[in-house]
Write an enzyme that holds these catalytic residues in place. Sequence first.
Site, PDB file in Angstrom:
ATOM      1  N   GLY A  19     -24.571  -8.096  10.594  1.00  0.00           N
ATOM      2  CA  GLY A  19     -25.110  -7.360   9.443  1.00  0.00           C
ATOM      3  C   GLY A  19     -25.191  -5.865   9.693  1.00  0.00           C
ATOM      4  N   GLU A  57       1.453   9.130   3.942  1.00  0.00           N
ATOM      5  CA  GLU A  57       2.776   9.361   4.561  1.00  0.00           C
ATOM      6  C   GLU A  57       3.680   8.152   4.348  1.00  0.00           C
ATOM      7  OE1 GLU A  57       3.215  11.575   8.093  1.00  0.00           O
ATOM      8  OE2 GLU A  57       1.336  12.651   7.782  1.00  0.00           O
TER       9      GLU A  57
HETATM   10  C1  LIG Z   1      -6.564  10.856   1.137  1.00  0.00           C
HETATM   11  C2  LIG Z   1      -5.128  11.078   0.836  1.00  0.00           C
HETATM   12  C3  LIG Z   1      -4.446  12.108   1.450  1.00  0.00           C
HETATM   13  C4  LIG Z   1      -3.100  12.346   1.149  1.00  0.00           C
HETATM   14  N1  LIG Z   1      -2.440  13.425   1.701  1.00  0.00           N
HETATM   15  C5  LIG Z   1      -1.199  13.755   1.240  1.00  0.00           C
HETATM   16  C6  LIG Z   1      -0.577  14.989   1.635  1.00  0.00           C
HETATM   17  O1  LIG Z   1      -1.104  15.749   2.457  1.00  0.00           O
HETATM   18  N2  LIG Z   1       0.621  15.310   1.086  1.00  0.00           N
HETATM   19  C7  LIG Z   1       1.254  14.503   0.182  1.00  0.00           C
HETATM   20  O2  LIG Z   1       2.331  14.873  -0.291  1.00  0.00           O
HETATM   21  N3  LIG Z   1       0.694  13.320  -0.196  1.00  0.00           N
HETATM   22  C8  LIG Z   1      -0.505  12.936   0.302  1.00  0.00           C
HETATM   23  N4  LIG Z   1      -1.097  11.759  -0.097  1.00  0.00           N
HETATM   24  C9  LIG Z   1      -0.391  10.888  -1.032  1.00  0.00           C
HETATM   25  C10 LIG Z   1       0.066   9.579  -0.391  1.00  0.00           C
HETATM   26  O3  LIG Z   1       1.144   9.802   0.460  1.00  0.00           O
HETATM   27  C11 LIG Z   1       0.357   8.600  -1.544  1.00  0.00           C
HETATM   28  O4  LIG Z   1      -0.906   8.239  -2.087  1.00  0.00           O
HETATM   29  C12 LIG Z   1       1.127   7.384  -1.094  1.00  0.00           C
HETATM   30  O5  LIG Z   1       2.432   7.738  -0.730  1.00  0.00           O
HETATM   31  C13 LIG Z   1       1.186   6.309  -2.192  1.00  0.00           C
HETATM   32  O6  LIG Z   1       1.476   6.833  -3.434  1.00  0.00           O
HETATM   33  P1  LIG Z   1       0.576   6.428  -4.694  1.00  0.00           P
HETATM   34  O7  LIG Z   1      -0.828   6.691  -4.308  1.00  0.00           O
HETATM   35  O8  LIG Z   1       1.089   7.134  -5.881  1.00  0.00           O
HETATM   36  O9  LIG Z   1       0.752   4.872  -4.831  1.00  0.00           O
HETATM   37  P2  LIG Z   1       1.938   4.108  -5.612  1.00  0.00           P
HETATM   38  O10 LIG Z   1       3.242   4.662  -5.191  1.00  0.00           O
HETATM   39  O11 LIG Z   1       1.632   4.103  -7.066  1.00  0.00           O
HETATM   40  O12 LIG Z   1       1.806   2.649  -5.025  1.00  0.00           O
HETATM   41  C14 LIG Z   1       0.897   1.682  -5.549  1.00  0.00           C
HETATM   42  C15 LIG Z   1       1.154   0.362  -4.803  1.00  0.00           C
HETATM   43  O13 LIG Z   1       2.494  -0.099  -5.088  1.00  0.00           O
HETATM   44  C16 LIG Z   1       3.191  -0.295  -3.868  1.00  0.00           C
HETATM   45  N5  LIG Z   1       4.602   0.044  -4.051  1.00  0.00           N
HETATM   46  C17 LIG Z   1       5.125   1.136  -4.642  1.00  0.00           C
HETATM   47  N6  LIG Z   1       6.461   1.105  -4.578  1.00  0.00           N
HETATM   48  C18 LIG Z   1       6.799  -0.034  -3.934  1.00  0.00           C
HETATM   49  C19 LIG Z   1       8.033  -0.632  -3.542  1.00  0.00           C
HETATM   50  N7  LIG Z   1       9.217  -0.062  -3.793  1.00  0.00           N
HETATM   51  N8  LIG Z   1       7.986  -1.821  -2.870  1.00  0.00           N
HETATM   52  C20 LIG Z   1       6.810  -2.413  -2.612  1.00  0.00           C
HETATM   53  N9  LIG Z   1       5.612  -1.903  -2.946  1.00  0.00           N
HETATM   54  C21 LIG Z   1       5.614  -0.718  -3.589  1.00  0.00           C
HETATM   55  C22 LIG Z   1       2.523   0.648  -2.870  1.00  0.00           C
HETATM   56  O14 LIG Z   1       2.753   0.237  -1.534  1.00  0.00           O
HETATM   57  C23 LIG Z   1       1.062   0.521  -3.285  1.00  0.00           C
HETATM   58  O15 LIG Z   1       0.507  -0.632  -2.714  1.00  0.00           O
HETATM   59  C24 LIG Z   1      -2.431  11.484   0.224  1.00  0.00           C
HETATM   60  C25 LIG Z   1      -3.126  10.428  -0.365  1.00  0.00           C
HETATM   61  C26 LIG Z   1      -4.450  10.224  -0.096  1.00  0.00           C
HETATM   62  C27 LIG Z   1      -5.175   9.105  -0.801  1.00  0.00           C
END
Ligand SMILES: Cc1cc2nc3c(=O)[nH]c(=O)nc-3n(C[C@H](O)[C@H](O)[C@H](O)COP(=O)(O)OP(=O)(O)OC[C@H]3O[C@@H](n4cnc5c(N)ncnc54)[C@H](O)[C@@H]3O)c2cc1C
Length: 387
Positions: A340, A363
Amino acid sequence: MDYFLTEEQIMIRDLARKVAEEKITPIAAECDREHKFPWEIIETLAEMDFFRIYLEEEYGGLNLGTMGLVLATEELSRACGGIALGFAASALGTMPLLVAGSDEQKKRFLPDLGSGKALAAFALTEPDAGSDAGSIKTTAKKDGDYYVLNGMKHFITNGGIAKYNSVVTLTDPDRGSRGASIFFVEDGTQGLSYGKEVDKLGIRASVTGELIFEDCRVHKDNLIGKEGQGFAIAMRTLDRSRPGVAAQALGIAQGALDHAVRYSRERHQFGQPISSFQGIQFKLADMATKLEAARALTYGVARMIDAGSRNFSKESAMCKLLASDVAMEVATQAVTVYGGYGVITEYPVEKYMRDAKITQIYEGTNEIQRSVIGRALVKEAASKKKM
Ligand SMILES: Cc1cc2nc3c(=O)[nH]c(=O)nc-3n(C[C@H](O)[C@H](O)[C@H](O)COP(=O)(O)OP(=O)(O)OC[C@H]3O[C@@H](n4cnc5c(N)ncnc54)[C@H](O)[C@@H]3O)c2cc1C
């Protein structure tokens, strides 16, 4: 496990461990709770030349490569994954310059970045372009000696506090990702403003912000590489930086494991420490074994990069995938060992669990890493068949 580190690598690791224990651990909970960026730690790291670790000697660096960066990031993350991120994300933002910048650009920007007086950010993600990074919409239109940027980037680590932003844009929108170009956009450039900072589950000591470009004029001297090379440079950047995310995950997992082992010896139930129960020992054994496997893979990939390998996309994705999944599992099991108390914020392990989650997402999510690895395997098999 002995990784036969060089004297310099041991020095960096031990120095990072000292900073983590003496400076980061005491403020980690407060920074997490208050969502506070620890500028004092950035200053300490700058004084100790941490921002020079991965830079080449000719640009004032220590030439300790990816392995140096991995060791430092891992140790700092052991105390706090969020605080370590401010440091590691600056390396990510600097990476496009290292991958494709001209000598003139490196001489112009690296002294400032190496001194730690300026942080960098890497801006690829947009609201409608996450995993599908090729669908970005931010444009950069040539106008004489300048490019005019319009669009917005979100979820950008160090966004709003970085002096330099590596921004991925489209200079030729009709060509999609083949028409992408990267610019090094300086804070204060007219037309660059910052939107809202997001509140987060974990890594709360890091800043995640929005960059807004409204007729933002950036000089052509700030174009990294050539027009149209932006997407390739961004992918090469991520290949080089994913071991850094893996290192962050290793540190988080190690921190959680350290606490779990210590707590299991202190907590008594049924008249004995819970560490005497085989069920707990098996849990700790699995946590430690998986962590060591992830560390061995991550260090192996870092060494591969530093040795000059030309293609390490698959391996880089593998270490990020494994280390982040292990971090999530180890941190969750640490919470289990605490019972807990594991979910109570006064105790340290719930934070490790919250911090671990993001390493599976940014990333490139772990689904995307699996796609990178799977595609590489199929390509390798096809090229073997042709031989
Ligand atoms: C705290 C934080 C810090 C970040 N820092 C940076 C940064 O410094 N610079 C930067 O450029 N970005 C940054 N990001 C962005 C980050 O890289 C993205 O959030 C990530 O790449 C996922 O994109 P999305 O959030 O739009 O999710 P989506 O792409 O919408 O994905 C949603 C879900 O669908 C799945 N999915 C999508 N496409 C596929 C596929 N072809 N096959 C299987 N599954 C799939 C994903 O795995 C996920 O589970 C950051 C994000 C956060 C939350």
